[in-house]
Motif scaffolding. Structure first.
Motif, PDB file in Angstrom:
ATOM      1  N   THR A   1      12.331  -8.439  -8.839  1.00 28.58           N
ATOM      2  CA  THR A   1      13.157  -7.606  -7.982  1.00 28.58           C
ATOM      3  C   THR A   1      13.019  -8.157  -6.574  1.00 28.58           C
ATOM      4  O   THR A   1      11.934  -8.588  -6.166  1.00 28.58           O
ATOM      5  CB  THR A   1      12.758  -6.125  -8.045  1.00 28.58           C
ATOM      6  OG1 THR A   1      13.696  -5.356  -7.286  1.00 28.58           O
ATOM      7  CG2 THR A   1      11.375  -5.900  -7.488  1.00 28.58           C
ATOM      8  N   ALA A   2      14.122  -8.180  -5.844  1.00 35.91           N
ATOM      9  CA  ALA A   2      14.144  -8.685  -4.467  1.00 35.91           C
ATOM     10  C   ALA A   2      14.823  -7.620  -3.620  1.00 35.91           C
ATOM     11  O   ALA A   2      16.040  -7.489  -3.639  1.00 35.91           O
ATOM     12  CB  ALA A   2      14.886 -10.006  -4.384  1.00 35.91           C
ATOM     13  N   GLN A   3      14.022  -6.850  -2.911  1.00 32.33           N
ATOM     14  CA  GLN A   3      14.549  -5.721  -2.164  1.00 32.33           C
ATOM     15  C   GLN A   3      14.490  -5.939  -0.656  1.00 32.33           C
ATOM     16  O   GLN A   3      13.507  -6.463  -0.129  1.00 32.33           O
ATOM     17  CB  GLN A   3      13.760  -4.453  -2.506  1.00 32.33           C
ATOM     18  CG  GLN A   3      13.995  -3.968  -3.921  1.00 32.33           C
ATOM     19  CD  GLN A   3      13.176  -2.722  -4.209  1.00 32.33           C
ATOM     20  OE1 GLN A   3      12.079  -2.812  -4.736  1.00 32.33           O
ATOM     21  NE2 GLN A   3      13.722  -1.562  -3.857  1.00 32.33           N
ATOM     22  N   ARG A   4      15.548  -5.533  -0.004  1.00 28.98           N
ATOM     23  CA  ARG A   4      15.559  -5.507   1.452  1.00 28.98           C
ATOM     24  C   ARG A   4      14.874  -4.212   1.894  1.00 28.98           C
ATOM     25  O   ARG A   4      15.206  -3.134   1.406  1.00 28.98           O
ATOM     26  CB  ARG A   4      17.004  -5.556   1.976  1.00 28.98           C
ATOM     27  CG  ARG A   4      17.724  -6.833   1.588  1.00 28.98           C
ATOM     28  CD  ARG A   4      19.147  -6.852   2.108  1.00 28.98           C
ATOM     29  NE  ARG A   4      19.981  -5.808   1.525  1.00 28.98           N
ATOM     30  CZ  ARG A   4      20.600  -5.911   0.356  1.00 28.98           C
ATOM     31  NH1 ARG A   4      20.462  -7.018  -0.380  1.00 28.98           N
ATOM     32  NH2 ARG A   4      21.354  -4.931  -0.100  1.00 28.98           N
ATOM     33  N   ILE A   5      13.921  -4.328   2.784  1.00 30.34           N
ATOM     34  CA  ILE A   5      13.209  -3.156   3.275  1.00 30.34           C
ATOM     35  C   ILE A   5      13.456  -2.998   4.767  1.00 30.34           C
ATOM     36  O   ILE A   5      13.587  -3.979   5.495  1.00 30.34           O
ATOM     37  CB  ILE A   5      11.698  -3.224   2.965  1.00 30.34           C
ATOM     38  CG1 ILE A   5      11.072  -4.514   3.523  1.00 30.34           C
ATOM     39  CG2 ILE A   5      11.461  -3.119   1.459  1.00 30.34           C
ATOM     40  CD1 ILE A   5       9.570  -4.629   3.281  1.00 30.34           C
ATOM     41  N   GLU A   6      13.556  -1.757   5.210  1.00 34.03           N
ATOM     42  CA  GLU A   6      13.832  -1.473   6.617  1.00 34.03           C
ATOM     43  C   GLU A   6      12.570  -1.112   7.390  1.00 34.03           C
ATOM     44  O   GLU A   6      12.592  -1.003   8.605  1.00 34.03           O
ATOM     45  CB  GLU A   6      14.861  -0.347   6.727  1.00 34.03           C
ATOM     46  CG  GLU A   6      16.216  -0.702   6.133  1.00 34.03           C
ATOM     47  CD  GLU A   6      16.765  -2.023   6.658  1.00 34.03           C
ATOM     48  OE1 GLU A   6      16.576  -2.324   7.855  1.00 34.03           O
ATOM     49  OE2 GLU A   6      17.374  -2.762   5.864  1.00 34.03           O
ATOM     50  N   LYS A   7      11.471  -0.933   6.658  1.00 30.18           N
ATOM     51  CA  LYS A   7      10.189  -0.654   7.294  1.00 30.18           C
ATOM     52  C   LYS A   7       9.116  -1.465   6.588  1.00 30.18           C
ATOM     53  O   LYS A   7       8.959  -1.372   5.373  1.00 30.18           O
ATOM     54  CB  LYS A   7       9.850   0.836   7.208  1.00 30.18           C
ATOM     55  CG  LYS A   7       8.494   1.179   7.811  1.00 30.18           C
ATOM     56  CD  LYS A   7       8.177   2.657   7.671  1.00 30.18           C
ATOM     57  CE  LYS A   7       6.811   2.980   8.257  1.00 30.18           C
ATOM     58  NZ  LYS A   7       6.466   4.410   8.142  1.00 30.18           N
ATOM     59  N   LEU A   8       8.385  -2.269   7.340  1.00 28.07           N
ATOM     60  CA  LEU A   8       7.300  -3.037   6.750  1.00 28.07           C
ATOM     61  C   LEU A   8       6.104  -2.124   6.512  1.00 28.07           C
ATOM     62  O   LEU A   8       5.844  -1.207   7.297  1.00 28.07           O
ATOM     63  CB  LEU A   8       6.892  -4.185   7.670  1.00 28.07           C
ATOM     64  CG  LEU A   8       7.890  -5.334   7.808  1.00 28.07           C
ATOM     65  CD1 LEU A   8       7.436  -6.295   8.889  1.00 28.07           C
ATOM     66  CD2 LEU A   8       8.061  -6.061   6.491  1.00 28.07           C
ATOM     67  N   PRO A   9       5.357  -2.354   5.431  1.00 23.16           N
ATOM     68  CA  PRO A   9       4.155  -1.542   5.191  1.00 23.16           C
ATOM     69  C   PRO A   9       3.134  -1.752   6.289  1.00 23.16           C
ATOM     70  O   PRO A   9       3.079  -2.813   6.917  1.00 23.16           O
ATOM     71  CB  PRO A   9       3.654  -2.043   3.833  1.00 23.16           C
ATOM     72  CG  PRO A   9       4.261  -3.398   3.673  1.00 23.16           C
ATOM     73  CD  PRO A   9       5.571  -3.359   4.382  1.00 23.16           C
ATOM     74  N   ALA A  10       2.287  -0.733   6.497  1.00 20.81           N
ATOM     75  CA  ALA A  10       1.261  -0.831   7.527  1.00 20.81           C
ATOM     76  C   ALA A  10       0.335  -2.012   7.272  1.00 20.81           C
ATOM     77  O   ALA A  10      -0.079  -2.706   8.205  1.00 20.81           O
ATOM     78  CB  ALA A  10       0.466   0.474   7.574  1.00 20.81           C
ATOM     79  N   SER A  11       0.019  -2.239   6.010  1.00 20.57           N
ATOM     80  CA  SER A  11      -0.781  -3.408   5.627  1.00 20.57           C
ATOM     81  C   SER A  11      -0.057  -4.136   4.503  1.00 20.57           C
ATOM     82  O   SER A  11      -0.228  -3.797   3.328  1.00 20.57           O
ATOM     83  CB  SER A  11      -2.183  -2.996   5.172  1.00 20.57           C
ATOM     84  OG  SER A  11      -2.887  -4.140   4.686  1.00 20.57           O
ATOM     85  N   PRO A  12       0.777  -5.122   4.829  1.00 22.27           N
ATOM     86  CA  PRO A  12       1.512  -5.849   3.787  1.00 22.27           C
ATOM     87  C   PRO A  12       0.600  -6.456   2.721  1.00 22.27           C
ATOM     88  O   PRO A  12       0.928  -6.421   1.529  1.00 22.27           O
ATOM     89  CB  PRO A  12       2.256  -6.933   4.578  1.00 22.27           C
ATOM     90  CG  PRO A  12       2.416  -6.356   5.946  1.00 22.27           C
ATOM     91  CD  PRO A  12       1.158  -5.590   6.176  1.00 22.27           C
ATOM     92  N   GLN A  13      -0.539  -7.009   3.117  1.00 24.47           N
ATOM     93  CA  GLN A  13      -1.414  -7.637   2.135  1.00 24.47           C
ATOM     94  C   GLN A  13      -2.004  -6.611   1.169  1.00 24.47           C
ATOM     95  O   GLN A  13      -2.142  -6.880  -0.024  1.00 24.47           O
ATOM     96  CB  GLN A  13      -2.532  -8.408   2.827  1.00 24.47           C
ATOM     97  CG  GLN A  13      -3.304  -9.347   1.896  1.00 24.47           C
ATOM     98  CD  GLN A  13      -2.407 -10.385   1.236  1.00 24.47           C
ATOM     99  OE1 GLN A  13      -1.683 -11.119   1.924  1.00 24.47           O
ATOM    100  NE2 GLN A  13      -2.424 -10.457  -0.088  1.00 24.47           N
ATOM    101  N   ASN A  14      -2.343  -5.420   1.660  1.00 26.00           N
ATOM    102  CA  ASN A  14      -2.859  -4.377   0.773  1.00 26.00           C
ATOM    103  C   ASN A  14      -1.823  -3.982  -0.270  1.00 26.00           C
ATOM    104  O   ASN A  14      -2.154  -3.761  -1.448  1.00 26.00           O
ATOM    105  CB  ASN A  14      -3.282  -3.143   1.584  1.00 26.00           C
ATOM    106  CG  ASN A  14      -4.598  -3.351   2.306  1.00 26.00           C
ATOM    107  OD1 ASN A  14      -5.294  -4.344   2.083  1.00 26.00           O
ATOM    108  ND2 ASN A  14      -4.943  -2.424   3.186  1.00 26.00           N
TER     109      ASN A  14
END
Length: 222
Positions: A117-130
């Motif tokens: 799945t390849a989704q466009r997101i409008e808000k990055l997670p607080a910790s992308p690596q987590n």
């Protein structure tokens, strides 16, 4: 997936193709366009996916770049300002076109999955690596990639961009790569549980199947 072993940048593209243009599009993509791109300085690889649905011909292309600076670098802009005759015929035909690139801020896993799945997101997670680590721990998930879009580098006006309709903008990219659709759906549910704020503002979680891949190291037959 070792961060130093992969390019830091990405370029993601979605588009729809009418049925009567499908053969021409596939030939253009696999016989000219991806080769042209991955033989451009700074491009490392191209992966092409097709949506697993019967009602529309929707494609997703993910380019791996050495760095986000490639997006507005001299070599790539030269390509964008000199589209081939074949590209000039194809570009205006692409519907629901979305394009964005930037830096991969998190990666987890090993290898590549054929069902994604390849989704466009409008808000990055607080910790992308987590988030990437949590999703790659799901059964049947091979890899997860999270990217932050660079609007300035993506929005440079070029001749090729002028051949298409408004491309819109998205803040980030979430790619989940799995071994099968069942595993992918379970990982998506986990993503909604872990980061409801991020997934609540994401694009439709469509399933895509791998169709074609080309790396720079094998693209130049000359």
């Amino acid at each position: 997936m070792e961060g130093g072993m992969r390019g830091r940048g990405f370029l993601a593209i979605w588009s729809d193709v009418e049925a009567h243009d499908l053969t021409n599009y596939r030939h253009w993509l696999t016989r000219e366009h991806t080769t042209e791109r991955v033989t451009t300085r700074g491009f490392l690889a191209s992966r092409v996916f097709r949506a697993a649905r019967d009602d529309i011909n929707r494609f997703f292309i993910l380019y791996e770049l050495e760095a986000p600076e490639v997006l507005d670098g001299e070599a790539y802009l030269a390509r964008l300002n000199a589209p081939t005759p074949w590209s000039q015929r194809i570009m205006p035909k692409l519907g629901n076109f979305m394009r964005g690139g930037g830096v991969m801020v998190a990666r987890a896993g090993r290898g590549e999955g054929a069902t994604i799945t390849a989704q466009r997101i409008e808000k990055l997670p607080a910790s992308p690596q987590n988030l990437a680590d949590a999703l790659v721990a799901c059964d049947g998930v091979a890899a997860v990639q999270i990217g932050a879009t660079d609007q300035a580098r993506t929005s440079v006006q070029t001749i090729e961009k002028g051949m298409r309709k408004d491309e819109g903008f998205f803040s980030g990219l979430l790619v989940i790569e799995a071994l099968d659709a069942t595993s992918l759906r379970a990982a998506l549910q986990q993503a909604r549980t872990v980061t409801p704020d991020v997934m609540g503002r994401a694009s439709e979680p469509e399933v895509y199947l791998g169709m074609f891949a080309l790396e720079a190291r094998i693209a130049d037959f000359g």
